[in-house]
Design a protein around this motif. Structure first.
Motif, PDB file in Angstrom:
ATOM      1  N   VAL A 236     -98.795  -7.257  47.848  1.00  0.00           N
ATOM      2  CA  VAL A 236     -98.280  -7.337  46.479  1.00  0.00           C
ATOM      3  C   VAL A 236     -98.856  -8.561  45.782  1.00  0.00           C
ATOM      4  CG1 VAL A 236     -96.110  -6.147  46.967  1.00  0.00           C
ATOM      5  CG2 VAL A 236     -96.218  -8.627  47.199  1.00  0.00           C
ATOM      6  N   GLY A 237     -98.783  -8.547  44.466  1.00  0.00           N
ATOM      7  CA  GLY A 237     -99.318  -9.676  43.708  1.00  0.00           C
ATOM      8  C   GLY A 237     -98.250 -10.609  43.206  1.00  0.00           C
ATOM      9  N   ALA A 238     -97.007 -10.102  43.111  1.00  0.00           N
ATOM     10  CA  ALA A 238     -95.928 -10.928  42.598  1.00  0.00           C
ATOM     11  C   ALA A 238     -94.643 -10.558  43.310  1.00  0.00           C
ATOM     12  CB  ALA A 238     -95.757 -10.718  41.099  1.00  0.00           C
ATOM     13  N   ILE A 239     -93.732 -11.519  43.361  1.00  0.00           N
ATOM     14  CA  ILE A 239     -92.456 -11.283  44.043  1.00  0.00           C
ATOM     15  C   ILE A 239     -91.321 -11.696  43.112  1.00  0.00           C
ATOM     16  CG2 ILE A 239     -91.023 -11.916  46.024  1.00  0.00           C
ATOM     17  CD1 ILE A 239     -93.600 -12.511  47.569  1.00  0.00           C
ATOM     18  N   VAL A 240     -90.359 -10.801  42.970  1.00  0.00           N
ATOM     19  CA  VAL A 240     -89.149 -11.167  42.222  1.00  0.00           C
ATOM     20  C   VAL A 240     -88.011 -11.276  43.234  1.00  0.00           C
ATOM     21  CG1 VAL A 240     -87.493 -10.497  40.447  1.00  0.00           C
ATOM     22  CG2 VAL A 240     -89.923  -9.996  40.137  1.00  0.00           C
ATOM     23  N   VAL A 241     -87.406 -12.442  43.275  1.00  0.00           N
ATOM     24  CA  VAL A 241     -86.289 -12.635  44.197  1.00  0.00           C
ATOM     25  C   VAL A 241     -85.009 -12.364  43.430  1.00  0.00           C
ATOM     26  CG1 VAL A 241     -85.231 -14.191  45.862  1.00  0.00           C
ATOM     27  CG2 VAL A 241     -87.650 -14.421  45.312  1.00  0.00           C
ATOM     28  N   ALA A 242     -84.246 -11.399  43.910  1.00  0.00           N
ATOM     29  CA  ALA A 242     -83.019 -11.013  43.215  1.00  0.00           C
ATOM     30  C   ALA A 242     -81.943 -10.756  44.254  1.00  0.00           C
ATOM     31  CB  ALA A 242     -83.272  -9.772  42.359  1.00  0.00           C
ATOM     32  N   THR A 243     -81.715 -11.765  45.078  1.00  0.00           N
ATOM     33  CA  THR A 243     -80.841 -11.555  46.228  1.00  0.00           C
ATOM     34  C   THR A 243     -79.373 -11.761  45.915  1.00  0.00           C
ATOM     35  OG1 THR A 243     -81.395 -13.797  46.843  1.00  0.00           O
ATOM     36  CG2 THR A 243     -82.554 -12.048  47.987  1.00  0.00           C
ATOM     37  N   GLY A 244     -79.062 -12.194  44.695  1.00  0.00           N
ATOM     38  CA  GLY A 244     -77.664 -12.226  44.294  1.00  0.00           C
ATOM     39  C   GLY A 244     -76.820 -13.293  44.947  1.00  0.00           C
ATOM     40  N   PHE A 245     -75.552 -13.005  45.019  1.00  0.00           N
ATOM     41  CA  PHE A 245     -74.581 -14.022  45.431  1.00  0.00           C
ATOM     42  C   PHE A 245     -73.660 -13.483  46.498  1.00  0.00           C
ATOM     43  CE2 PHE A 245     -70.687 -12.295  43.588  1.00  0.00           C
ATOM     44  CZ  PHE A 245     -71.197 -11.334  42.747  1.00  0.00           C
ATOM     45  N   ASP A 246     -72.790 -14.358  46.934  1.00  0.00           N
ATOM     46  CA  ASP A 246     -71.769 -14.014  47.890  1.00  0.00           C
ATOM     47  C   ASP A 246     -70.503 -14.674  47.373  1.00  0.00           C
ATOM     48  OD1 ASP A 246     -70.982 -12.806  50.155  1.00  0.00           O
ATOM     49  OD2 ASP A 246     -72.311 -13.908  51.499  1.00  0.00           O
ATOM     50  N   LEU A 247     -69.356 -14.133  47.734  1.00  0.00           N
ATOM     51  CA  LEU A 247     -68.134 -14.810  47.300  1.00  0.00           C
ATOM     52  C   LEU A 247     -67.567 -15.616  48.444  1.00  0.00           C
ATOM     53  CD1 LEU A 247     -66.026 -12.373  45.131  1.00  0.00           C
ATOM     54  CD2 LEU A 247     -67.173 -14.446  44.413  1.00  0.00           C
ATOM     55  N   TYR A 248     -67.070 -16.769  48.105  1.00  0.00           N
ATOM     56  CA  TYR A 248     -66.403 -17.585  49.112  1.00  0.00           C
ATOM     57  C   TYR A 248     -65.109 -16.890  49.502  1.00  0.00           C
ATOM     58  CZ  TYR A 248     -63.253 -21.294  50.649  1.00  0.00           C
ATOM     59  OH  TYR A 248     -62.337 -22.028  51.336  1.00  0.00           O
ATOM     60  N   THR A 249     -64.842 -16.815  50.788  1.00  0.00           N
ATOM     61  CA  THR A 249     -63.562 -16.255  51.220  1.00  0.00           C
ATOM     62  C   THR A 249     -62.767 -17.377  51.865  1.00  0.00           C
ATOM     63  OG1 THR A 249     -64.754 -15.525  53.158  1.00  0.00           O
ATOM     64  CG2 THR A 249     -64.167 -13.846  51.573  1.00  0.00           C
ATOM     65  N   ILE A 250     -61.495 -17.501  51.468  1.00  0.00           N
ATOM     66  CA  ILE A 250     -60.767 -18.697  51.898  1.00  0.00           C
ATOM     67  C   ILE A 250     -60.466 -18.703  53.383  1.00  0.00           C
ATOM     68  CG2 ILE A 250     -59.710 -19.162  49.663  1.00  0.00           C
ATOM     69  CD1 ILE A 250     -57.063 -18.187  50.969  1.00  0.00           C
ATOM     70  N   ASN A 251     -60.623 -17.553  54.052  1.00  0.00           N
ATOM     71  CA  ASN A 251     -60.290 -17.579  55.476  1.00  0.00           C
ATOM     72  C   ASN A 251     -61.420 -18.095  56.342  1.00  0.00           C
ATOM     73  OD1 ASN A 251     -61.631 -15.346  54.673  1.00  0.00           O
ATOM     74  ND2 ASN A 251     -60.645 -13.953  56.102  1.00  0.00           N
ATOM     75  N   GLU A 252     -62.532 -18.400  55.726  1.00  0.00           N
ATOM     76  CA  GLU A 252     -63.584 -18.967  56.561  1.00  0.00           C
ATOM     77  C   GLU A 252     -64.278 -20.090  55.831  1.00  0.00           C
ATOM     78  OE1 GLU A 252     -67.508 -16.610  56.289  1.00  0.00           O
ATOM     79  OE2 GLU A 252     -65.937 -15.113  56.478  1.00  0.00           O
ATOM     80  N   LYS A 253     -64.768 -21.016  56.609  1.00  0.00           N
ATOM     81  CA  LYS A 253     -65.547 -22.105  56.035  1.00  0.00           C
ATOM     82  C   LYS A 253     -66.994 -21.699  56.140  1.00  0.00           C
ATOM     83  CE  LYS A 253     -66.714 -26.868  57.230  1.00  0.00           C
ATOM     84  NZ  LYS A 253     -67.417 -27.210  56.049  1.00  0.00           N
ATOM     85  N   PRO A 254     -67.665 -21.485  55.008  1.00  0.00           N
ATOM     86  CA  PRO A 254     -69.051 -21.041  55.086  1.00  0.00           C
ATOM     87  C   PRO A 254     -69.905 -22.031  55.858  1.00  0.00           C
ATOM     88  CG  PRO A 254     -68.220 -20.996  52.836  1.00  0.00           C
ATOM     89  CD  PRO A 254     -67.213 -21.696  53.658  1.00  0.00           C
ATOM     90  N   LYS A 255     -70.787 -21.492  56.633  1.00  0.00           N
ATOM     91  CA  LYS A 255     -71.640 -22.329  57.484  1.00  0.00           C
ATOM     92  C   LYS A 255     -72.462 -23.293  56.632  1.00  0.00           C
ATOM     93  CE  LYS A 255     -73.122 -20.721  61.973  1.00  0.00           C
ATOM     94  NZ  LYS A 255     -73.856 -19.638  62.582  1.00  0.00           N
ATOM     95  N   GLY A 256     -72.458 -24.530  57.043  1.00  0.00           N
ATOM     96  CA  GLY A 256     -73.284 -25.507  56.362  1.00  0.00           C
ATOM     97  C   GLY A 256     -72.847 -25.780  54.931  1.00  0.00           C
ATOM     98  N   SER A 257     -71.666 -25.276  54.579  1.00  0.00           N
ATOM     99  CA  SER A 257     -71.224 -25.462  53.202  1.00  0.00           C
ATOM    100  C   SER A 257     -70.345 -26.686  53.094  1.00  0.00           C
ATOM    101  CB  SER A 257     -70.451 -24.223  52.747  1.00  0.00           C
ATOM    102  OG  SER A 257     -69.574 -24.559  51.710  1.00  0.00           O
ATOM    103  N   ALA A 258     -70.269 -27.178  51.854  1.00  0.00           N
ATOM    104  CA  ALA A 258     -69.454 -28.361  51.619  1.00  0.00           C
ATOM    105  C   ALA A 258     -67.976 -27.992  51.541  1.00  0.00           C
ATOM    106  CB  ALA A 258     -69.889 -29.009  50.312  1.00  0.00           C
TER     107      ALA A 258
END
Lengths: 166, 307, 295, 665, 189
Positions: free
Chosen positions: D324-346
């Motif tokens: 390919v000649g170009a890349i569009v990154v459109a990987t979106g988001f995730d929601l924080y869930t209070i029952n877990e502490k996201p890895k490496g997150s503040a």
């Protein structure tokens, strides 16, 4: 001359070798945020810390730098994928060498300063400047540059013995 | 009277080398064999390139066979016939250099026929070549040697290495002594050492890893390192040299041996080797490594020194 | 409709003008007579309810005003109102009843008559500035108030809220200044033109009034005013009648005579002290007027 | 002999306030090689640039130094100007006396001295600059889009409609992303499915779009115009070509109690499944972790009932390489869930809200699934614990967001609006219920947004309480919410039947890993960094890679779609030419000096170093040297620092240039 | 403060909205009303908070305080409100409801003054300032209040000792009675 007075008058020369994407941009951010820091630092821009040859550090000291800062992107943030990882190993080794030669490593600072860390740039530069200011001028390489030849000192017993035998 | 070191196997080794060289040359397996031959002075030894089976019995191995012959395969290789395999006599320490050169695309294993030498040690100095090898006269590198028996060679004389007395690790001791000093004290030590340098570049000449066609230190556009033999330029030269050898130097200590001014050059190389071992668990070995410690990385490398 | 050549108004003086603000009533009648404007007092007008009525019983307040508007209808001409509170109530009543049909029906039931929503209720200022016009007003002047620095005090109800009295701009009115400048006086720019004096509490919580009124006097004084001009008997009551008391409380000296607009305009058209009720003012204006050569 | 022109900019007063620019110009004028030196109010202005061009021509300048702002700001501007005047653009350098001098120092004397040194350094450097010819590289006119949410879909359709081939890679078994999960969308309240599914179908039917679902990016090589991307197509266990999408397999699958991630785990699915009925492609996938066949080797019901014989337990992951000649990154988001502490997150977590242990405390996305007509409750708002309709519902905003200490410091941007929407949806569905919202600020800056929010209060009777909730706890079947109303200044307690948390919008898990594969940068939260926050908001610093949607930062749908179209426009701009001009900051090998140790090759992260044989006229091999492919070279210069004989040089950053600068100090 | 559908008295709020003709929910608590209110410093609930409490249906808290009685009806809040919340009318409505509830407020002086004012209207048709002040002083127990002002005002003719009644006083009485009747019948609030 009063020694303390001399120390206060001393304005260290600090040379910073920085990568363009993170630390240079971080220093730009410090500027746009109008943060204040000592005017002793001169910034040399490289595309990447991977481009920074240890010889440049040596050259900087020889040219009269009292302190040298090498700064780039945090691990994983390298714009060039891995330049900073190579630099990390290269400088880890080089500082060990300098230390062994007898250079005080307090004069050589390495840091990761991202494009978002204007404040950290100010902190790193200010700390190094003040540390070096307190240490006084870097005399070693300057003195070396003034000398023309070996002192001829006889510093081993064998030599002394041989010398006396003549 | 210091403790003698048993080198009685060297005679058997000499015989085995001669026989093997003769066989190789006569069978045409190799075009030349690089090895050691007797010099003019009694007990002296010099490198030799043998291309004729008839004179293969010139090849010897003695405690004075100090030279690292690997150097003839790089810079000197232009004089050596390009066709066919080259036989080379290697001690363990020399073999490490050869392996290093292979990792740096300077040599190809298939172009070499390695005649490995089980080695009990060689002399520190060849000023008086027929000196008996003792704990005093043995080269410092041999005291710390971990490759008495080369591996991965095409031929190794079948001898049993004699047991050796416990020897003092001089480099390790000296490094520890210097490390214990203050930076200022170390600076004055090295300042004195480097000041002696006369920029004869013997160290560069003898080093198998200094194979650059044009040395950085000879360049004048820009002049990265001052070329005149003044303390400032000398210091820079030795720092640059140590840095360029870091992670590559195999420890043959030839630089130190050939230095006319007795600068302890291998001390710098050993120090760097020690640090790289501690930092990245790397040391020169008898196996070809694809990448050296300073041409590779992991994302977990130590960065405690970085703010 | 062509503009009237002979100006005739039905006059709603309000309770105060028949009591504590007699001089306002007097000066208004005299001034209008001089200017050739006819005023006919609405027969048997009632109290508009003022603030207390709408405070607790809006329906009553609306009904009282509606009744007054009905009474005013019996006299020819637009309704001229002197008191800012009465003006505000009458205008608010018209506005509210226009907007809110439920309330209008309730009020009509209470007064047992249709509500006059279209009759024009005008404050005296409007009559002078707009109906008569500043040019004609200026032409009537024979003793310009030159050198008199006047702080024009609007108070809260003359202009507020937006879209109800429609006398002038709510937050930056100029009508008073224009009128008094037309008769030769100077005006001062000051900060408290529109602040409330707390008239509603003059009986129940005088302490509050003193505090608020003091701030107004202080501002006028600081702006270099010689006197204050008002268009509301309630404001006048606080600024004039309480001025000495305030000076006592704050240990200061304002000595700012507080004129009704009709008094000052009257002065400029040559009316004498007796026709303007100047002697009814608590803060004696005579020294000031003498000093300025106006008496 | 060089004739250098130095131009000192006042930048209005930004520089001249602390730097004596006249003195700098005077001092610099005395430096050897400097033929012309002047100062000007605004060098970047049209007259400023004309001044520069005129001086080059009249003074016959050979090199130019512009002392002004950061080169990151205007280097391109001045190099263009220099080029217009007939010089090679790379003979112009900038001395940064604004960001690095006038703005960071107050003392005029010091700042001026420093500025003179900075300019002096650049004067010495520019003397060593060489003319560099532009590098052209071919462009492969195919685009890769990573992520099949609304951002990826929009970008894919825009590019494909323009006639270019598009490869769309989606990690999940179906495209649609988070938008497909939503019930209604603000501020118009149109149903998400209604506006989303037609677009999904368009993607599936588009002749120019190649869709890889259930696939991930394995490896990205190459550079702008010329990427080689390795895609891992995970085994679906169903042959896409054979499957007709009849769904019999799903109805017969005995494993029916697997929480469906698409339904935020409140709905159940089978082991062979499509995440939702409108999935595109409508081909089921076997969840091998939960499939009886894969766990025990016994079952195979789906295979038996499948008419076309599409079920294939033997299917393997496939690696596919696409150019390919170009890349569009459109990987979106995730929601924080209070029952877990996201890895490496503040995020430190919300123990005061029960760490997700209270079943009727749900997050906004779960509420979306409850409110969605196609959701597990058929659009009824029923609480998870006992399926009862909540009569008192409490919404709490800013969970994780805007919490420097407990969570992350940024605003998640969409929660104010979706919470307002939730209160409306709730009011529409539970007429006798009452919704309460605890909020810190209402942030509704969008077209018709504030009006929407106000409507939720004024017409839909949501009670908004400004003030945060301190804690909540289960009491019987109620949840006691302890908050405060800061407008009144009192503590507030509400016994709620259900609580909905507007949890923070976070980057996708593994966003950093993908960024490292792509060689793009990301911020401290792992949102991808745009090249310039204002002027290049959809481009990455890495050429040829573009950003769309929430992978760059929290965004709502309209903004996401706009950015996706913007990214598509950027891709199409790139595709509008057959050749692309590259900055010639690349490494070059001096073959005479090279001994072929290939240390450069070992450290090159781009794989730009190749081995090149040097032969004499007779064809005899003289030596093997390194060769740097200028199209591939990233221009970092690690090779040069590593080369012992410095036989490789990075154009624009040669040793000569750098040593000249050091020596100028 | 416990908030629930039970504690939020929506009926009361509706009454206030009907009386004042303005929406309570419109207010988004920008605080501009309180910022300009000349009386805010005398209130325990500044104007914005009065509206906020109304939004939460917590009218008891409002009526229990004196804030509404310390409103000067100066219209500053209404004039400046960015959302057209007619706070002056809301205040009127609240006072009316408080008035009807009789004595819910702590502020009796203002209520007394209002009561006397209205009585005066019913009795005399117009204000009788002298009587208003005198009776207020008697009823409020502040016999000597404003004592110093009295003689001066009398001297200046500002206090009239006698008051003439309106000829059509019966009209005013009719208005009062009709309103009372309407309220009794529930035709008006």
């Amino acid at each position: 001359m009063h020694p303390e007075k001399q120390k206060n008058d001393f304005e260290p020369k600090i040379i910073a070798f920085v990568c363009t994407w993170c630390t240079y941009a971080g220093a730009d951010l410090a500027g746009t945020s109008r943060m204040q820091y000592p005017a002793n630092v001169r910034v040399l821009k490289f595309p990447c810390t991977g481009r920074i040859d240890p010889v440049f550090i040596l050259k900087a000291f020889q040219q009269g730098a009292d302190g040298v800062l090498v700064s780039g992107c945090h691990p994983g943030d390298c714009h060039y994928i891995a330049g900073n990882f190579h630099a990390r190993r290269r400088f880890a080794a080089f500082r060990k060498l300098l230390e062994f030669i007898g250079v005080d490593l307090d004069r050589l600072q390495f840091s990761w300063v991202s494009a978002a860390e204007g404040g950290k740039w100010v902190e790193v530069v200010t700390d190094l400047t003040e540390k070096v200011r307190a240490m006084g001028p870097m005399a070693e390489f300057k003195e070396l540059a003034m000398e023309e030849q070996w002192s001829g000192a006889i510093n081993t017993s064998e030599l002394k013995e041989a010398y006396e035998a003549i | 009277m210091t403790q003698p070191i048993d080198t009685s196997i060297y005679a058997a080794i000499t015989e085995a080398i001669q026989a093997e060289a003769k066989r190789l040359l006569s069978e045409g397996q190799v075009s030349v064999v690089i090895g050691y031959a007797a010099g003019r002075r009694k007990g002296s030894v010099q490198p030799v390139v043998v291309s004729d089976a008839a004179i293969a019995d010139k090849l010897i191995f003695t405690p004075a066979s100090v030279n690292n012959l690997a150097v003839y395969l790089t810079k000197a290789k232009k004089e050596i016939p390009k066709s066919g395999k080259i036989g080379v006599v290697v001690k363990g320490c020399d073999l490490k250099a050869l392996v290093g050169l292979m990792g740096e695309s300077q040599l190809k294993r298939e172009e070499l026929y390695l005649i490995g030498v089980p080695c009990a040690g060689v002399l520190a100095s060849t000023v008086q070549p027929d000196t008996v090898l003792t704990a005093d006269t043995i080269a410092s590198k041999c005291c710390e040697c971990d490759a008495h028996l080369p591996t991965g060679c095409d031929f190794v004389p079948n001898v049993t290495l004699p047991t050796r007395p416990q020897l003092e690790w001089k480099y390790a001791a000296e490094i520890a002594r210097l490390e214990a000093l203050t930076p200022a004290e170390r600076w004055s030590f090295w300042k004195e050492q480097f000041a002696k340098c006369i920029k004869c570049y013997a160290c560069r000449q003898v080093c198998p890893f200094c194979f650059c066609e044009q040395c950085l230190c000879d360049r004048n556009k820009p002049q990265m390192v001052e070329s005149t033999p003044r303390p400032a330029g000398n210091t820079a030269w030795h720092i640059v040299r140590a840095m360029h050898l870091a992670g590559r130097c195999a420890g043959c200590a030839e630089c130190e041996r050939v230095c006319p001014m007795d600068i302890p050059l291998n001390l710098l190389n050993r120090k760097m080797a020690k640090e790289l071992k501690e930092l990245y668990d790397y040391e020169a070995s008898l196996e070809v490594n694809e990448k050296g410690p300073l041409t590779s990385y992991t994302d977990k490398d130590d960065q405690s020194f970085i703010k | 409709m062509t503009p009237k050549n002979i100006m005739e108004y039905s006059y709603y003086p309000g309770c105060s003008l028949h009591a504590s603000a007699g001089e306002y009533d007097l000066s208004t009648r005299e001034l209008f007579k001089t200017l050739g404007i006819g005023l006919t007092e609405i027969p048997d007008w009632f109290c508009c309810g003022a603030t207390p009525a709408h405070n607790v019983d809006e329906l009553l307040s609306l009904s009282l005003c509606a009744k007054n508007l009905e009474l005013a209808d019996s006299v020819e001409g637009d309704v001229a109102v002197a008191c800012a509170a009465c003006f505000s109530r009458l205008k608010t009543t018209q506005h509210t009843l226009k907007e809110n049909e439920t309330k209008r029906k309730q009020v009509e039931k209470a007064i047992d008559a249709p509500v006059k929503l279209d009759s024009k209720v005008k404050h005296l200022l409007e009559i002078l500035a707009k109906d008569l016009g500043l040019e004609r007003l200026a032409a009537a002047v024979n003793k310009p108030l030159s050198g008199l620095k006047v702080a024009c005090y609007y108070g809260c109800l003359l202009t507020r809220p937006t879209d109800v009295p429609n006398l002038d701009c709510t937050e930056a009115p100029t009508i008073m200044e224009h009128v008094i400048e037309a008769v030769g006086a100077e005006t001062v720019a000051w900060t408290h033109r529109l602040e409330c004096c707390g008239a509603n509490f003059t009986l129940s919580r005088p302490g509050v009034v003193i505090q608020l009124t003091n701030a107004i006097l202080e501002s006028a004084k600081a702006a270099g005013a010689d006197c204050i001009m008002v268009g509301c008997p309630l404001c006048h009551g606080n600024l004039d009648i309480r001025q000495k008391e305030i000076e006592g409380v704050y240990n200061t000296n304002y000595n700012l005579p507080v004129f009704y607009l009709t008094q000052l305009v009257g002065l400029s058209v040559g009316l004498g002290s007796d026709k303007l009720g100047l002697d009814a003012m608590i803060v004696n204006p005579t020294p000031l007027l003498k000093e300025k050569g106006l008496l | 002999m060089s004739r250098i022109g130095v131009f000192i900019c006042h930048c209005g007063e930004n520089i001249s306030r602390t730097v004596d620019v006249e003195r700098v110009a005077l001092e610099v004028g005395k430096m050897p090689g400097v033929a012309f030196s002047t100062d000007y109010k605004y060098m970047c202005s049209d007259p400023g640039q004309n001044l520069l061009k005129k001086a080059i021509q009249e003074q016959k300048l050979t090199h130019v130094v512009v002392a002004a702002c950061s080169p990151r700001m205007h280097e391109k501007t001045f190099r263009k100007a220099v080029e217009a005047a007939g010089l090679n653009p790379y003979l112009c350098e900038m001395a940064n006396i604004r960001e690095h001098c006038s703005w960071v120092h107050e003392n005029k004397e010091e700042a001026t001295a420093k500025a003179i040194e900075i300019v002096g350094m650049m004067v010495e450097r520019v003397k060593k600059n060489r003319s560099l010819p532009a590098i052209t590289v071919p462009v492969t006119k195919r685009a890769l889009i990573i992520g099949g949410g609304i951002a990826g879909i929009q970008a894919a359709l825009d590019i494909a409609d323009c006639g270019h081939e598009v490869i769309l890679v989606e990690r999940e078994p179906s495209i649609g992303g988070h938008m497909a999960q939503l019930s209604e969308t603000f501020p118009t309240l149109d149903c998400s499915q209604c506006i989303m599914t037609p677009k999904m179908v368009d993607v599936a039917n588009h002749p120019k779009i190649k869709l890889y679902t259930h696939s991930e990016i394995e490896l990205v090589e190459g550079y702008i115009g010329n990427f080689q991307v390795t895609i891992k197509k995970k085994a679906r266990s169903v042959d896409e070509d054979k499957c007709t999408g009849c769904g019999v397999c799903m109805t017969k699958c005995p494993q029916k109690k697997i929480p469906n991630k698409f339904d935020q785990n409140i709905g159940m699915r089978t082991a062979i499944y499509v995440p939702f009925p409108q999935a595109v492609p409508n081909t089921p996938v076997i969840d091998r972790e939960n499939c009886t066949m894969f766990k025990t080797g016994k079952c195979g019901v789906c295979q038996k009932v499948c008419g076309p014989g599409a079920v294939d337990f033997e299917q393997q992951d496939q690696l596919i390489v696409e150019a390919v000649g170009a890349i569009v990154v459109a990987t979106g988001f995730d929601l924080y869930t209070i029952n877990e502490k996201p890895k490496g997150s503040a995020i430190k977590g919300y123990g005061e809200f029960g760490h997700g242990k209270i079943p009727d405390v749900i997050d906004g996305m779960t509420f979306e699934r409850l409110a969605s007509a196609s959701g597990p409750t058929g659009g009824k708002i029923l609480r998870p614990s006992d399926g009862k309709e909540p009569k008192q519902i409490v919404f709490i905003q800013c969970i994780g967001s805007r919490a420097r200490e407990k969570g992350i410091s940024y605003c998640s941007k969409v929660c104010c609006m979706y919470t307002a929407k939730h209160t409306m949806l709730y009011h529409h569905k539970v007429h006798d219920g009452q919704a309460y919202v605890f909020f810190m600020d209402a942030r509704t800056p969008g077209k018709s947004y504030d009006e929407f929010w106000r409507r939720s209060i004024e017409e839909e009777e949501a009670v908004y309480i400004r003030g945060m909730v301190s804690r909540l706890y289960q009491k019987g079947d109620k949840i006691v919410v302890m908050g405060s109303d800061i407008a009144v200044g009192v503590q507030v307690e509400i016994e709620a039947d259900m609580v909905v948390l507007a949890t923070a919008v976070m980057p996708q898990k593994g966003a950093d890993t993908l960024a490292q594969k792509l060689g793009i940068s990301y911020d401290k939260y792992h949102f991808y960094s745009e090249a310039h926050a204002k002027l290049r908001p959809v481009e990455c610093a890495t050429a040829g890679i573009y950003l769309a949607g929430a992978c760059q930062g929290p965004k709502d749908i309209p903004e996401t779609v706009s950015q996706a179209s913007a990214a598509a426009a950027k891709v199409m701009t790139l595709f509008s030419k057959d050749q692309l001009e590259r900055e010639p900051i690349v490494a070059r090998v001096r073959e005479a000096g090279c001994v072929g140790c290939f240390a450069c090759k070992k450290v090159c992260a781009y794989g730009a170093v190749e081995e090149k044989e040097i032969r004499d006229r007779q064809g005899n091999l003289i030596k093997v040297v390194a060769y740097v492919n200028p199209g591939v070279c990233g221009g970092c210069g690690t090779c040069q620092a590593t080369c012992p004989s410095k036989s490789v040089e990075l154009d624009g950053y040669t040793d000569e240039q750098i040593v000249a600068m050091i020596e100028a100090l | 403060m416990i908030i629930s559908q039970e504690t939020m008295d929506v009926d009361f709020v509706r009454k206030v909205e009907t009386l004042s003709g303005t929406s309570v929910r419109r207010c988004f608590q920008c605080g501009k009303c309180s910022a300009g209110c000349p009386m805010a410093t005398f209130m325990e609930h500044p104007p914005n908070r009065v509206v906020r409490l109304l939004q939460l249906g917590q009218w008891q808290r409002i009526l229990a305080g004196r804030s509404i009685w310390y409103c000067a009806s100066c219209e500053t809040c209404t004039t400046r409100c960015p959302n057209k919340v007619d706070l002056t009318s809301i205040m009127d409505a609240l006072r009316k409801l408080s008035w009807d509830a009789e004595g819910a407020s702590k502020e009796s002086y203002v209520q007394l003054a209002n009561k006397l004012f209205l009585q005066n209207i019913r009795t005399y048709g117009r204000q009788y300032e002298m009587r208003l002040a005198a009776v207020f002083n008697v009823k409020s127990g502040q016999f000597l209040k404003d004592l110093m002002l009295g003689p001066k005002l009398l001297a200046k003719g500002k206090l009239k000792l006698f008051h003439s009644k309106n000829k059509n006083l019966s009209e005013i009485e009719k208005i009062f009675t009709r309103i009372e009747e309407m309220r009794a019948k529930g035709e008006a609030l």
